[in-house]
Motif scaffolding. Structure first.
Motif: not given
Ligand SMILES: O=C(O)C1=C[C@@H](OP(=O)(O)O)[C@@H](O)[C@H](O)C1
Ligand SMILES: C=C(OP(=O)(O)O)C(=O)O
Length: 429
Positions: A2, A123, A346, A348, A351, A355, A384-388
């Motif tokens: 983050s 990743r 990620t 997807r 994820a 979400e 949460d955005t998972y670094d995406d």
């Protein structure tokens, strides 16, 4: 990982107006790499200024390419080498999580002169590259894995590659084929590239062939099953190369217009675009929105939306935007044939399922599909955005309901769209 404070988006009461999208990531990184190996100077305009592009630019600097950027970094003058790269000392190139840098550079460096190590974010070490390495090895490349077989980081010793008959696995990522196609004109002899399995994300190959053509190289495409490329060729500078606006970035604003009712004009992409993701507008149209095409813009006017059941393999990135648009459509939306969502920024599929459930949707996560049934009332939650970057941008659409939404680590949009939230505000009433 983050890096920024959560962003609370309050309900957006109206959406209308005009918004311009920044340059295409896919075109920016392809054009930069080809400009670097082409003979002569290429002048790129509307270049994207984002993390993925900065990784490519930094790598080109390390590889001895001279270029000049305008102050706002959207114009670039590249002095092409007229051949593959050549370095005297081992160059370690850090490519973040940019697939459009890692895969094409891997192929072009395999047929350059020098020793290279290609590394990236954690990743990136989980994103496959084995199919490309296997294909390059058939042409004689010397590449080894520094950690896990089939994944970056890589170590390579560039050398003249012979071309010939090469098979490449097509079912995981089109970027492997893109990379091979871009490198093949630099091989010593002609290449006959055969795709094993059904090629995914086909429209990205059109972007590759179109970009190569602008640098003077034509490729024979035999119905996306095999490709013939002449060897021992030289790319020629493209002169002025205009990077189109990014069609995947356009999808969030088009969806916002479709959901909220006003008319939104997205400029920078239009009916002449060579990017497959403009077909996202057709999906919105099928769901009920009104679409009008201009040469350099797309207008969308909202209307009640209905669910859709569709194979979206041809628009893997924009398809994510359909997953959150589905929250505003009557019925159950199914997005099919998207297995490779699992090997991108990620997983997807996991994820998005997680979400979407948090905002109250009823979700089925299949091996290669997702179905989404919206709740009557969306639930307020932290996403949460998972670094995406795309998870962050997709879930901003929740604010088009009467429920606020918090986006964790909103700055992860820097990968392709650093000022996304500012531009969303421009069309928010
Ligand atoms: O070649 C390209 O520019 C891209 C190809 C697609 O990847 P896959 O071919 O792995 O689906 C897409 O998801 C990515 O954002 C960009
Ligand atoms: C999959 C993506 O990126 P990459 O170019 O790193 O594959 C993406 O931008 O959605």
């Amino acid at each position: 990982m983050s890096r920024s404070a959560p962003l609370l988006l309050n309900p957006i009461s109206a959406i209308s107006g005009t918004v311009n999208v920044p340059g295409s990531k896919s075109l920016s990184n392809r054009a930069l790499l080809l400009a670097a190996v082409a003979k002569g100077e290429t002048h790129l305009t509307n270049l994207l200024d984002s993390e993925d592009i900065r990784h490519m630019l930094k790598a080109l600097t390390q590889l001895g390419v001279e270029y000049r950027l305008s102050d706002d970094k959207t114009e670039c003058w590249v002095q092409g080498l007229g051949q593959g790269f050549s370095v005297d000392t081992v160059q370690t190139l850090f490519l973040g999580n940019a697939g459009t840098a890692m895969r094409p550079l891997c192929a072009v460096l395999a047929t350059s002169n020098g020793e290279f190590e290609l590394t990236g974010e954690p990743r990136m070490e989980e994103r496959p590259i084995g199919a490309l390495v296997d294909a390059l090895r058939q042409a004689g490349a010397e590449i080894s894995y520094l950690k896990n077989d089939g994944y970056p980081p890589l170590k390579m010793k560039g050398r003249a590659l012979k071309g010939g008959k090469i098979s490449v696995e097509g079912t995981v990522s089109s970027q492997f084929l893109t990379a091979l196609l871009m490198a093949a004109p630099l091989f010593e002899s002609d290449s006959d590239i055969h795709i094993v399995g059904e090629l995914v994300s086909k429209p990205y190959i059109d972007i590759t062939l179109n970009t190569m053509a602008q640098f003077g190289i034509t490729v024979e495409n035999n119905n996306y099953q095999s490709f013939t490329v002449k060897g021992n060729q030289q790319y020629q500078a493209a002169g002025d190369f205009l990077v189109e606006g990014d069609a995947s970035s356009a999808s969030y604003f088009l969806a916002a217009g479709a959901i909220k009712g006003g008319t939104v004009r997205v400029t920078g992409v239009g009916k002449k675009s060579i990017q497959g993701d403009i077909r996202f507008a057709d999906v919105l149209e099928k769901m009920g929105a009104k679409i009008t095409w201009g040469d350099d813009y797309i207008d969308v006017t909202g209307a009640p939306l209905t669910a859709i059941d569709m194979d979206m393999n041809h628009i893997p990135d924009a398809a994510m935007t359909i997953a959150t648009t589905a929250l505003f459509a009557e019925g159950t939306t199914s997005i099919r044939n998207i297995y490779n969502w699992r090997v991108k920024e990620t997983d997807r599929l996991a994820a998005m399922a997680c979400e979407l459930r948090k905002v109250g949707a009823d979700v089925i996560e299949g091996h290669d599909y997702i179905t989404i049934t919206p709740p009557k009332q969306l639930i307020q939650t932290d996403i949460d955005t998972y670094d995406d970057h795309r998870v962050a941008m997709c879930f901003s659409l929740v604010a088009l309901s009467d429920t606020p939404v918090t986006i964790n680590d909103p700055d992860c949009t820097a990968k392709t769209f650093p000022d996304y939230f500012t531009r969303l505000k421009q069309i928010s009433g």
